[in-house]
Enzyme design. Structure first.
Site, PDB file in Angstrom:
ATOM      1  N   THR A 159      -3.508   3.295 -22.556  1.00 33.49           N
ATOM      2  CA  THR A 159      -3.365   2.018 -21.866  1.00 33.49           C
ATOM      3  C   THR A 159      -1.914   1.597 -22.055  1.00 33.49           C
ATOM      4  O   THR A 159      -1.205   2.125 -22.912  1.00 33.49           O
ATOM      5  CB  THR A 159      -4.258   0.924 -22.470  1.00 33.49           C
ATOM      6  OG1 THR A 159      -3.845   0.706 -23.824  1.00 33.49           O
ATOM      7  CG2 THR A 159      -5.727   1.317 -22.444  1.00 33.49           C
ATOM      8  N   LYS A 219      -2.051  -2.533 -24.865  1.00 30.31           N
ATOM      9  CA  LYS A 219      -2.450  -2.779 -26.255  1.00 30.31           C
ATOM     10  C   LYS A 219      -1.179  -2.824 -27.115  1.00 30.31           C
ATOM     11  O   LYS A 219      -0.326  -3.675 -26.874  1.00 30.31           O
ATOM     12  CB  LYS A 219      -3.489  -1.754 -26.683  1.00 30.31           C
ATOM     13  CG  LYS A 219      -4.775  -1.884 -25.839  1.00 30.31           C
ATOM     14  CD  LYS A 219      -5.863  -0.923 -26.229  1.00 30.31           C
ATOM     15  CE  LYS A 219      -7.055  -1.038 -25.286  1.00 30.31           C
ATOM     16  NZ  LYS A 219      -8.117  -0.044 -25.587  1.00 30.31           N
ATOM     17  N   ARG A 241      -1.687  -4.895 -18.191  1.00 28.68           N
ATOM     18  CA  ARG A 241      -2.926  -4.107 -18.243  1.00 28.68           C
ATOM     19  C   ARG A 241      -2.734  -2.902 -17.342  1.00 28.68           C
ATOM     20  O   ARG A 241      -2.264  -3.031 -16.204  1.00 28.68           O
ATOM     21  CB  ARG A 241      -4.095  -4.927 -17.730  1.00 28.68           C
ATOM     22  CG  ARG A 241      -4.548  -5.960 -18.706  1.00 28.68           C
ATOM     23  CD  ARG A 241      -5.946  -6.401 -18.397  1.00 28.68           C
ATOM     24  NE  ARG A 241      -6.898  -5.726 -19.240  1.00 28.68           N
ATOM     25  CZ  ARG A 241      -7.284  -6.190 -20.428  1.00 28.68           C
ATOM     26  NH1 ARG A 241      -6.800  -7.300 -20.909  1.00 28.68           N
ATOM     27  NH2 ARG A 241      -8.181  -5.527 -21.135  1.00 28.68           N
ATOM     28  N   ASP A 248      -6.062  10.541 -26.670  1.00 23.61           N
ATOM     29  CA  ASP A 248      -6.175   9.202 -26.084  1.00 23.61           C
ATOM     30  C   ASP A 248      -5.524   8.222 -27.050  1.00 23.61           C
ATOM     31  O   ASP A 248      -6.106   7.846 -28.061  1.00 23.61           O
ATOM     32  CB  ASP A 248      -7.657   8.878 -25.869  1.00 23.61           C
ATOM     33  CG  ASP A 248      -7.881   7.449 -25.375  1.00 23.61           C
ATOM     34  OD1 ASP A 248      -6.900   6.678 -25.292  1.00 23.61           O
ATOM     35  OD2 ASP A 248      -9.039   7.111 -25.080  1.00 23.61           O
ATOM     36  N   GLU A 305      -0.446   4.758  -0.931  1.00 24.41           N
ATOM     37  CA  GLU A 305      -1.246   5.904  -1.385  1.00 24.41           C
ATOM     38  C   GLU A 305      -0.389   7.156  -1.387  1.00 24.41           C
ATOM     39  O   GLU A 305       0.407   7.383  -0.465  1.00 24.41           O
ATOM     40  CB  GLU A 305      -2.461   6.089  -0.474  1.00 24.41           C
ATOM     41  CG  GLU A 305      -3.532   5.061  -0.741  1.00 24.41           C
ATOM     42  CD  GLU A 305      -4.694   5.166   0.234  1.00 24.41           C
ATOM     43  OE1 GLU A 305      -4.526   5.772   1.303  1.00 24.41           O
ATOM     44  OE2 GLU A 305      -5.763   4.621  -0.087  1.00 24.41           O
ATOM     45  N   TYR A 360       0.850  -1.193   0.000  1.00 27.89           N
ATOM     46  CA  TYR A 360       0.000   0.000   0.000  1.00 27.89           C
ATOM     47  C   TYR A 360       0.880   1.236   0.000  1.00 27.89           C
ATOM     48  O   TYR A 360       1.777   1.351   0.833  1.00 27.89           O
ATOM     49  CB  TYR A 360      -0.949   0.028   1.199  1.00 27.89           C
ATOM     50  CG  TYR A 360      -2.368  -0.132   0.717  1.00 27.89           C
ATOM     51  CD1 TYR A 360      -3.032   0.939   0.129  1.00 27.89           C
ATOM     52  CD2 TYR A 360      -3.004  -1.361   0.766  1.00 27.89           C
ATOM     53  CE1 TYR A 360      -4.302   0.792  -0.386  1.00 27.89           C
ATOM     54  CE2 TYR A 360      -4.266  -1.520   0.255  1.00 27.89           C
ATOM     55  CZ  TYR A 360      -4.923  -0.436  -0.327  1.00 27.89           C
ATOM     56  OH  TYR A 360      -6.163  -0.599  -0.841  1.00 27.89           O
TER      57      TYR A 360
HETATM   58  C1  LIG Z   1      -9.098   0.509 -24.795  1.00 23.36           C
HETATM   59  C2  LIG Z   1      -9.383   1.964 -24.821  1.00 23.36           C
HETATM   60  C3  LIG Z   1      -9.581   2.688 -23.634  1.00 23.36           C
HETATM   61  C4  LIG Z   1      -9.828   2.066 -22.281  1.00 23.36           C
HETATM   62  O1  LIG Z   1      -8.992   1.190 -21.812  1.00 23.36           O
HETATM   63  P1  LIG Z   1      -9.416   0.149 -20.657  1.00 23.36           P
HETATM   64  O2  LIG Z   1      -8.090  -0.274 -20.184  1.00 23.36           O
HETATM   65  O3  LIG Z   1     -10.209  -0.919 -21.338  1.00 23.36           O
HETATM   66  O4  LIG Z   1     -10.200   0.880 -19.645  1.00 23.36           O
HETATM   67  C5  LIG Z   1      -9.693   4.062 -23.718  1.00 23.36           C
HETATM   68  N1  LIG Z   1      -9.653   4.683 -24.898  1.00 23.36           N
HETATM   69  C6  LIG Z   1      -9.507   4.020 -26.060  1.00 23.36           C
HETATM   70  C7  LIG Z   1      -9.468   4.793 -27.337  1.00 23.36           C
HETATM   71  C8  LIG Z   1      -9.384   2.631 -26.067  1.00 23.36           C
HETATM   72  O5  LIG Z   1      -9.289   1.983 -27.214  1.00 23.36           O
END
Ligand SMILES: *Cc1c(COP(=O)(O)O)cnc(C)c1O
Length: 426
Positions: A239, A242, A248, A213, A69, A67
């Site tokens: 993220t 991906k 993750r 994003d 925080e 932990y």
């Molecule tokens: C996958 C994705 C997210 C969210 O990611 P999570 O880890 O599934 O919450 C946000 N924005 C875009 C464009 C995505 O493709």
């Protein structure tokens, strides 16, 4: 429950030390079965990827316990000296990898990263201009079923129906009309390069903050095969699991002027204790993504996707925006008698794992759709080449021709498995 300690004494309450295989054989078998499924099929899900052994090792480490925080050197707990170093290492690597002024490595995933970005830059009730979900946007970009649609006044932009690429005339018109505080760019199903400078120009015209994003394309940005939004966006969210091929998780990058607001939005506004095993694994991922090998990987992801697009076009499929510049493509099925859901199911029967997708000009329900999305990050991580992609395109076409024929799909499944066996096991 009585448990044997290392000395052989029986002590109540000590944590079990058996490996998963003996501790929980039911769960262990499920994991083995799913691993085998991955190894023997072709994973074309654009958002999925196989992280390295080192990333998974960090993820499964004892750091799960801690932990902490707060932020490095400003924590609410003791015993944090070493995890401070872990988080600092992750932060410094993320900043260097993307050339960012500030990084927050604590977001649990991409969606919470977006939530933190919005709350750092605007108040609930502010106007958010984002891409319509059915045109490739993400739930968190203003969908009414997401926090973003509930807490913000959402205005949606779209792709141009003719080019199926972002309609900047519409983005600009909507921005002038609605004066959004937030403009969000970056998508889940958009196959073309994003013009960050064009978004910056619109944001500047109306005094909006620009959130980029890059959840899907972070690995392409890090690998130098997609332009970086860092020079243009106020805040960049992503993220790490991906195309970036890490654990993750989420990551926020921003200019120094927003650093404090971002950090406060992540903790204490939205999250509790940081997941330090995940942060450790992110640090490994950022190190890997900074190598020439990763650059070669990112380039191969795009080349493979373009080879797949070529093969599918030759087989007579229509593609969103006519092809791809990145790691994904979307097959359009408006000219076919079957839906995206039906096609994706038949593909799975034949060992090709995809996801259905809505498309511009969609005529079917979101549960049915007229599109199927394919991506090459996962297969490329297993060593797939353009030659494999050409075979894959043929298999996909054969599935479309034999959608109702169970015996034919079973034969195709065997061919898929042969191809999968040529790749690195999962
Ligand atoms: C996958 C994705 C997210 C969210 O990611 P999570 O880890 O599934 O919450 C946000 N924005 C875009 C464009 C995505 O493709």
């Amino acid at each position: 429950m009585a448990i044997q300690t290392r000395q052989g004494a029986s002590v109540a309450g000590v944590r079990p030390v058996e490996p998963l295989r003996t501790e929980d054989p039911d769960l262990w078998r499920l994991i083995q079965r799913d691993r085998r499924r991955h190894t023997l099929t072709l994973n074309c899900i654009a958002s999925e990827n196989y992280a390295s052994r080192a990333v998974l090792e960090a993820l499964a480490s004892h750091m799960n316990v801690k932990y902490a925080e707060g932020y490095p050197r400003a924590r609410y707990y003791q015993g944090v000296g070493i995890v401070d170093d872990v988080e600092t290492l992750a932060i410094e690597r993320a900043k260097a990898l993307f050339g960012a002024e500030h990084a927050n490595v604590q977001p649990y995933s991409g969606s919470p990263a977006n939530m933190a970005a919005y709350f750092a830059l605007a108040e609930p009730g502010a106007t958010l201009l984002g891409m319509e979900l059915s045109h490739g946007g993400h739930l968190t970009h203003g969908s009414p079923v997401s926090f973003s649609g509930k807490l913000f006044r959402v205005v949606s932009y779209h792709v141009d129906p003719a080019t199926e690429q972002i309609d900047f005339d519409e983005v600009e018109r909507l921005a002038r009309e609605h004066r959004p505080q937030l403009i969000v760019a970056g998508y889940s199903a958009y196959p073309r390069t994003i013009d960050w400078a064009a978004f910056r120009r619109v944001a500047d015209q109306v005094g909006a903050r620009l959130v980029a994003d890059i959840a899907h394309i972070a690995g392409l940005v890090a690998g130098g095969v997609h332009p970086s939004p860092i020079p243009y966006a106020d805040v960049v969210t992503t993220t790490t699991h991906k195309t970036l091929r890490g654990p993750r998780g989420g990551l926020i990058l921003c200019r120094q002027e927003h650093a404090r607001a971002i950090d406060r939005a992540v903790f204490p506004m939205l999250q509790g204790g940081p997941h330090l095993s995940q942060i450790a694994a992110k640090a490994v991922c950022f190190k890997e993504a900074a190598t020439p090998e990763f650059q070669a990987y990112a380039a191969a992801v795009v080349r493979n996707c373009q080879a797949l697009a070529e093969g599918l076009l030759q087989a007579g499929f229509q593609l969103w925006a006519g092809g791809t510049d990145n790691h994904l493509l979307v097959v359009k099925l408006l000219d076919r008698p079957f839906t995206g859901a039906e096609f994706a199911r038949a593909l799975e029967t034949a060992g090709i794992i995809t996801s259905k997708s809505t498309i511009p000009g969609e005529t079917r329900k979101p549960t049915q759709t007229s599109g199927v999305r394919f991506g090459t990050p996962a297969l490329t991580s297993r060593g797939a080449t353009e030659a494999h992609m050409r075979t894959l395109a043929e298999l996909v076409a054969a599935v479309a021709d034999n959608l109702q024929d169970a015996a034919a799909l079973a034969r195709l499944r065997r061919r898929t498995e042969e191809l999968a066996r040529e790749l690195q096991p999962v």
